[in-house]
Design an enzyme around this catalytic site. Sequence first.
Site, PDB file in Angstrom:
ATOM      1  N   ASP B  93     -90.325   6.297 -48.175  1.00  0.00           N
ATOM      2  CA  ASP B  93     -88.926   6.073 -48.469  1.00  0.00           C
ATOM      3  C   ASP B  93     -88.044   7.169 -49.327  1.00  0.00           C
ATOM      4  O   ASP B  93     -88.712   8.241 -49.094  1.00  0.00           O
ATOM      5  CB  ASP B  93     -88.719   4.065 -50.004  1.00  0.00           C
ATOM      6  CG  ASP B  93     -89.531   4.873 -50.158  1.00  0.00           C
ATOM      7  OD1 ASP B  93     -90.147   5.808 -51.159  1.00  0.00           O
ATOM      8  OD2 ASP B  93     -89.980   3.593 -51.660  1.00  0.00           O
ATOM      9  N   SER B  94     -86.486   6.583 -49.537  1.00  0.00           N
ATOM     10  CA  SER B  94     -85.712   8.274 -50.303  1.00  0.00           C
ATOM     11  C   SER B  94     -86.061   8.025 -51.528  1.00  0.00           C
ATOM     12  O   SER B  94     -85.896   9.158 -52.186  1.00  0.00           O
ATOM     13  CB  SER B  94     -84.973   7.462 -49.911  1.00  0.00           C
ATOM     14  OG  SER B  94     -84.434   7.022 -50.819  1.00  0.00           O
ATOM     15  N   GLY B  95     -86.589   6.825 -51.984  1.00  0.00           N
ATOM     16  CA  GLY B  95     -87.426   7.698 -53.638  1.00  0.00           C
ATOM     17  C   GLY B  95     -85.962   6.739 -54.281  1.00  0.00           C
ATOM     18  O   GLY B  95     -86.248   6.541 -55.447  1.00  0.00           O
ATOM     19  N   GLY B  96     -84.757   6.656 -53.791  1.00  0.00           N
ATOM     20  CA  GLY B  96     -83.637   5.863 -54.052  1.00  0.00           C
ATOM     21  C   GLY B  96     -83.624   4.534 -55.354  1.00  0.00           C
ATOM     22  O   GLY B  96     -83.411   4.665 -55.939  1.00  0.00           O
ATOM     23  N   ASP B 147     -79.553   6.467 -50.193  1.00  0.00           N
ATOM     24  CA  ASP B 147     -78.708   5.046 -50.079  1.00  0.00           C
ATOM     25  C   ASP B 147     -78.833   4.429 -52.186  1.00  0.00           C
ATOM     26  O   ASP B 147     -79.473   4.730 -52.167  1.00  0.00           O
ATOM     27  CB  ASP B 147     -79.160   4.196 -49.259  1.00  0.00           C
ATOM     28  CG  ASP B 147     -80.362   3.386 -49.627  1.00  0.00           C
ATOM     29  OD1 ASP B 147     -81.060   4.065 -50.406  1.00  0.00           O
ATOM     30  OD2 ASP B 147     -80.888   1.559 -48.966  1.00  0.00           O
ATOM     31  N   GLN B 190     -76.160  -0.856 -45.809  1.00  0.00           N
ATOM     32  CA  GLN B 190     -75.612  -2.039 -46.784  1.00  0.00           C
ATOM     33  C   GLN B 190     -74.776  -2.615 -47.196  1.00  0.00           C
ATOM     34  O   GLN B 190     -73.865  -3.295 -45.949  1.00  0.00           O
ATOM     35  CB  GLN B 190     -75.604  -0.466 -48.133  1.00  0.00           C
ATOM     36  CG  GLN B 190     -76.713   0.204 -48.162  1.00  0.00           C
ATOM     37  CD  GLN B 190     -77.835  -1.014 -49.744  1.00  0.00           C
ATOM     38  OE1 GLN B 190     -77.838  -2.055 -49.619  1.00  0.00           O
ATOM     39  NE2 GLN B 190     -79.214  -0.301 -49.781  1.00  0.00           N
ATOM     40  N   GLY B 217     -80.725  -3.408 -49.655  1.00  0.00           N
ATOM     41  CA  GLY B 217     -80.432  -4.316 -50.549  1.00  0.00           C
ATOM     42  C   GLY B 217     -80.330  -5.763 -50.191  1.00  0.00           C
ATOM     43  O   GLY B 217     -79.266  -6.207 -50.890  1.00  0.00           O
ATOM     44  N   ASP B 267     -92.345  -4.491 -44.663  1.00  0.00           N
ATOM     45  CA  ASP B 267     -92.769  -3.608 -45.974  1.00  0.00           C
ATOM     46  C   ASP B 267     -92.587  -4.615 -46.985  1.00  0.00           C
ATOM     47  O   ASP B 267     -91.701  -5.004 -47.411  1.00  0.00           O
ATOM     48  CB  ASP B 267     -92.601  -2.392 -46.361  1.00  0.00           C
ATOM     49  CG  ASP B 267     -91.388  -1.668 -47.873  1.00  0.00           C
ATOM     50  OD1 ASP B 267     -91.430  -2.465 -48.943  1.00  0.00           O
ATOM     51  OD2 ASP B 267     -90.416  -2.592 -47.058  1.00  0.00           O
TER      52      ASP B 267
END
Lengths: 376, 376
Positions: B93-96, B147, B190, B217, B267
Amino acid sequence: MARGIAFKIEATDGAARTGQLVLPRGVIRTPAFMPIGTAGSVKAMYLDQVRVLGTDIILGNTYHLMLRPGAERIAALGGLHQFIRWSHPILTDSGGYQVMSLAALRKLSEDGVTFQSHIDGSTHTLTPERSLEIQALLDSDIRMQLDECIALPASTTEIERAMRLSLRWAERSKAAFGSPGGRALFGIVQGGDDERLRVVSAEALGRIGFDGYAVGGLAVGEPQTTMLRILEATTPAMPSGRPRYLMGVGTPDDILDSVRRGIDMFDCVLPTRGGRHGVAYTRMGKINLRNARHADDPRPLDEAADWPPAHDYSRAYLHHLIRAGEALGGMLLTWNNLAYYQRLMDEIRKAIAAGRFDDFVSEVREGWARGDLPIL
Amino acid sequence: MARGIAFKIEATDGAARTGQLVLPRGVIRTPAFMPIGTAGSVKAMYLDQVRVLGTDIILGNTYHLMLRPGAERIAALGGLHQFIRWSHPILTDSGGYQVMSLAALRKLSEDGVTFQSHIDGSTHTLTPERSLEIQALLDSDIRMQLDECIALPASTTEIERAMRLSLRWAERSKAAFGSPGGRALFGIVQGGDDERLRVVSAEALGRIGFDGYAVGGLAVGEPQTTMLRILEATTPAMPSGRPRYLMGVGTPDDILDSVRRGIDMFDCVLPTRGGRHGVAYTRMGKINLRNARHADDPRPLDEAADWPPAHDYSRAYLHHLIRAGEALGGMLLTWNNLAYYQRLMDEIRKAIAAGRFDDFVSEVREGWARGDLPIL
């Protein structure tokens, strides 16, 4: 010995011996190491794995099991072996040691010990008779007498009082054990750090007559030299034709020194507890994977070891898992440590059989003395 | 799609599809479930076990890995696959999302997000460019754009602001991704619970062009009906020839409903986290092994299941392990849950291929509705 049980010494080398303790549920090759299955699980391991590492017998803790899930419940579910899925021998302790170390509001009397559960505060009484009743409900293969294990240092008067009480409990334990056939009862030598009292205890237990004899009350904080001095005085007074079990010991080094003094069986939390805290036992000695020196190290723990946790994973990964609190860290290091211990026991047995135990001990210690790999 | 990557839809049944996402490190059969390997470990499992259950791809969390052990360190050690010993595809994932849920003192700007580590309080900045740089250092197979994922409910103005920011970050992420070949970049739709904004987001991402498209989201606390309403509006606006990934979802029931709406990848922490807390997923529905009804139950979890944790161990033992806090409890239930999830995905794929997905869903739900075994 009890019906259906035999202890065969196949070779000796000095005071060290190797042989087989034959029980209906399986043969225990001695010297043997028994991993701890505290509450019905060898922590962070599948029992199938534990078996494959060369484990002939595991230990269950009466104190833990009587409190949760309860001995009567386990009996109703078919006994401890069926409950935990382990068809091989199990030794249960008497529960006394953990009453002393874990329970609250202990009250000792001639009859036994009353205490409060560390889990829910409920009150329980453990007598020699109740301990053996619980061990019968669990249907363990080797059962231990209830004894009083005191902390060292202690006065000679106090040591002798506890030793005499343990002897009286030994007689009551033997009566309570009965003659179930195929199950063994071990007496426990007490006497603190006093050689004379140890010999008195060992000889008195021999007269009562047990299937095996344990040395209790050592490795409770005293120096290793004290433990070895006591062992040297004690084992010659223990019946030579019966297995001798040193309770709660120990480090690989302790095991070598104790085998040399005639001990046949061991149990210890070090490989399992240590594994969960980042400690790895290896032929290069004890390695602490939490140490920052491993953070960038791509090398395996020990590429010469033939078990997966020692050669398939980098030290950097093991370090990361332990630091991050990932369960896999404890799973891998416990696996490594039990593999190392069981391999050591196998090599000990072979060295005694080959009449080269002293040379073997020197080789093992040279490996430990060389220490870990040089820092990258 | 990027060089070396292909997505082949092999069969459809209504909006449901089954196929293969082909990557250099392996083929992902879709619909696919990706177990969570948060910090370089699928908790309480050996990765060899995870693979054998039918896992084609696992997920790694950029947030956790960037903080500990660090992306540059993992790169120096040969990348995430070598570090954790998993040679098959990994999605990062992006970490966001985890910055928003775990980190302290977050500060969001057009550029990115600055935050303090939940581990040691150190300050870090995550921008679209840095997130993709980290994911390149990890050398993951599927990488996600950064995101902004907001909590619901939220005002339309706030939802649109975050969606527009995420679109600008999508463009920057694509530029930062470059064209590494054999690696995929997914954009993230999103738009909160607003269908119109979801469609705007999906169409805009399609114009930018990604190897796959995620729906982010959702499953952030809203009712399942809201999630499904949004999915129904969103998936038709997502490019049909690309894999569609519903992030963080979900229960087995959520998965069935989402596959029916055209989702290809999932996931979720439920099977792993639930397993550690005593929850078992079965064909009879969700079973809580902590419940006292299991304490004396000698029956296995599900004797019809062909994985060991479901048929080799009694419910009484699983109950005991969970109550006693034994690691083996989490090990066995996580194993069961991932086995159940992966079996479900396999059956979903076969049902779609056979054109009987609706019947299959009905059968599965009938099993859940019948519920657990009657109390003994």
